[in-house]
Enzyme design. Structure first.
Site, short mmCIF file in Angstrom:
data_model
loop_
_atom_site.label_atom_id
_atom_site.label_comp_id
_atom_site.label_asym_id
_atom_site.label_seq_id
_atom_site.Cartn_x
_atom_site.Cartn_y
_atom_site.Cartn_z
N ARG A 125 -0.04 4.69 3.11
CA ARG A 125 0.01 4.41 4.55
C ARG A 125 0.29 5.64 5.42
O ARG A 125 0.29 5.54 6.64
CB ARG A 125 1.06 3.33 4.82
CG ARG A 125 0.59 1.95 4.46
CD ARG A 125 1.69 0.94 4.66
NE ARG A 125 2.56 0.84 3.50
CZ ARG A 125 3.73 0.24 3.51
NH1 ARG A 125 4.20 -0.28 4.62
NH2 ARG A 125 4.46 0.17 2.40
N TRP A 153 -9.08 5.10 -0.41
CA TRP A 153 -9.64 5.72 -1.61
C TRP A 153 -8.72 5.36 -2.77
O TRP A 153 -7.59 4.89 -2.59
CB TRP A 153 -9.77 7.23 -1.46
CG TRP A 153 -8.52 7.92 -1.01
CD1 TRP A 153 -7.50 8.38 -1.79
CD2 TRP A 153 -8.14 8.19 0.34
NE1 TRP A 153 -6.51 8.92 -1.01
CE2 TRP A 153 -6.88 8.84 0.29
CE3 TRP A 153 -8.75 7.99 1.58
CZ2 TRP A 153 -6.22 9.25 1.44
CZ3 TRP A 153 -8.09 8.41 2.72
CH2 TRP A 153 -6.84 9.03 2.65
N CYS A 183 0.83 -1.20 0.00
CA CYS A 183 0.00 0.00 0.00
C CYS A 183 0.86 1.25 0.00
O CYS A 183 1.72 1.43 0.88
CB CYS A 183 -0.93 0.00 1.21
SG CYS A 183 -1.98 1.47 1.30
N GLU A 220 -4.97 2.97 -10.49
CA GLU A 220 -5.64 1.69 -10.24
C GLU A 220 -6.80 1.49 -11.20
O GLU A 220 -7.07 0.37 -11.66
CB GLU A 220 -6.15 1.61 -8.80
CG GLU A 220 -5.07 1.58 -7.74
CD GLU A 220 -5.67 1.51 -6.35
OE1 GLU A 220 -5.98 0.38 -5.90
OE2 GLU A 220 -5.85 2.57 -5.72
#
Length: 411
Positions: A81, A253, A78, A258
């Site tokens: 973070r 979000w 991720c 992506e």
């Protein structure tokens, strides 16, 4: 590193008791970062006794909140973070009935974000922990919102090919959906402890979708594209101090790439680059024209423009890369290592133009953590086909899976 690339993740045995050493390690970490809680000696002794007597133990609410947030802090894949402390943790450990679980999943989506509030918050809903020897409910879906893939008689596929097998499995349970809709929201599928399969249509008010347009090309809106605003991962196991929570969906979000560089662009997904390139009038006869790159940029511009216009929070890969580097600096000042998987942290578009590209990272399996188990991965892709009466002949009634169908109204 366990769980990354071709290295199998840690084997999880749901029938094994909690590991006292892992519980102690977590509680030490909790008290280390919360010195106001005092000496952990009494808590550690109580936990050891509880594990010895029952095979498990119960987190306090504060421990659960801390563990869930640290699991995000440790999530190597991720890039977002920096915001781990802001995670909203919903303690739903007493919610076990499939109908009630479904209601709480809808509440999760509403809490995470809705058009009238135009805010997207990171949320995790933690349901009952695994108890050795006691089966629990499980969610098949890999995300709370995803789109079906419908195969037509002529062999064509409408929708997301990634979920073709999952869609076909649901059709065996009686779900039909909208075969001509390329963005047909999949229902939630909750399997109860008794093996009963429950199918729930998501109500429209729980699914915030953004129509995709372009800041310059009006024809883009004619493509009829859209995407859901809340990316809620729902098939990963949350592991905190030796206690595992198989049902703990969480969301942040979107990072624009992506959607624009993966979901809508990948050849095995919506494969829209050739469509966009043709509308742009690009030369697609040779890759040396860089038509894929040019189409990719415009598709990603459209995604960011559309989410901004809808008031739906979204990050671009340049901004988020800088924020991740700020997170690294912050963690270093706190004396903590930051595990990261380079292949996931570097965005799938213009990677070398971002700061995260030009450095290496430490890969480590730090807990608390999220894990994707093989069975959960398979359920998220294919589901589980119904067992016919012939297939259960000779099995005791207690082991015969029951099927309950409940199709809510999307209103």
């Amino acid at each position: 590193m366990p769980g990354y690339r071709d290295t199998p993740g840690p084997q999880w045995d749901p029938h094994s008791p909690a590991d006292p050493a892992e519980a102690e390690e977590f509680l030490d970490l909790y008290h280390q970062e919360h010195p106001q809680r005092g000496n952990p000696r009494a808590r550690l002794a109580a936990v050891r006794d509880e594990i010895a007597a029952t095979g498990t133990y119960t987190h306090t609410h504060a421990e659960l909140v801390f563990g869930a947030r640290v699991a995000w802090r440790n999530a190597s894949r991720c890039i977002g973070r920096l915001y781990w402390r802001s995670l909203v943790v919903r303690d739903l450990r007493r919610v076990v009935a499939p109908d009630e679980i479904c209601e709480e999943l809808v509440r999760h989506l509403r809490l995470a974000g809705q058009p009238e509030r135009t805010v997207i918050r990171p949320v995790i809903s933690v349901f009952a922990p695994n108890v050795p020897g006691r089966p629990g409910a499980r969610l098949w879906n890999e995300q709370l919102i995803r789109y079906a893939g419908h195969r037509h008689p002529d062999g064509s596929i409408v929708g997301d090919p990634r979920y073709l097998a999952f869609t076909e499995t649901l059709q065996q349970y009686g779900w039909r959906g909208k075969p001509d809709n390329a963005f047909d929201v999949l229902p939630l599928v909750i399997e109860g402890p008794d093996g009963g399969v429950n199918v729930y249509e998501l109500p429209e008010h729980a699914v915030w979708e953004v129509p995709i347009a372009h800041p310059e090309y009006r024809w883009f809106a004619e493509l009829g594209l859209r995407w859901h605003a809340i990316p809620a991962i729902s098939n990963m196991r949350l592991s905190i101090g030796g206690i595992d929570y198989p049902l703990a969906p969480f969301n942040g979000w979107y990072l624009g790439t992506e959607i624009g560089a993966r979901n809508l662009a990948d050849p095995d997904r919506y494969n829209l680059l050739p469509v966009v390139a043709r509308r742009l009038g690009l030369d697609t006869s040779t890759d040396r024209s860089l038509w894929k790159d040019r189409a990719l940029v415009e598709l990603n511009r459209a995604v960011l423009f559309s989410f901004d216009r809808a008031g739906a929070r979204i990050s671009d890969h340049h901004t988020e890369s800088e924020r991740f580097l700020a997170h690294l600096t912050s963690e270093e000042r706190s004396g903590r290592a930051t595990p990261a998987d380079w292949s996931w942290i570097v965005p799938p578009m213009s990677g070398a133009t971002t700061g995260v590209f030009h450095r290496y990272y430490t890969e480590a399996d730090q807990r608390p953590a999220f894990y994707l188990d093989p069975e959960a991965r398979e359920l998220g892709r294919r589901g589980r086909s119904p067992i016919t009466p012939e297939a259960v002949d000779g099995r005791s009634p207690a082991h015969r899976p029951s099927l309950r169908r409940w199709f809510g109204r999307r209103s």
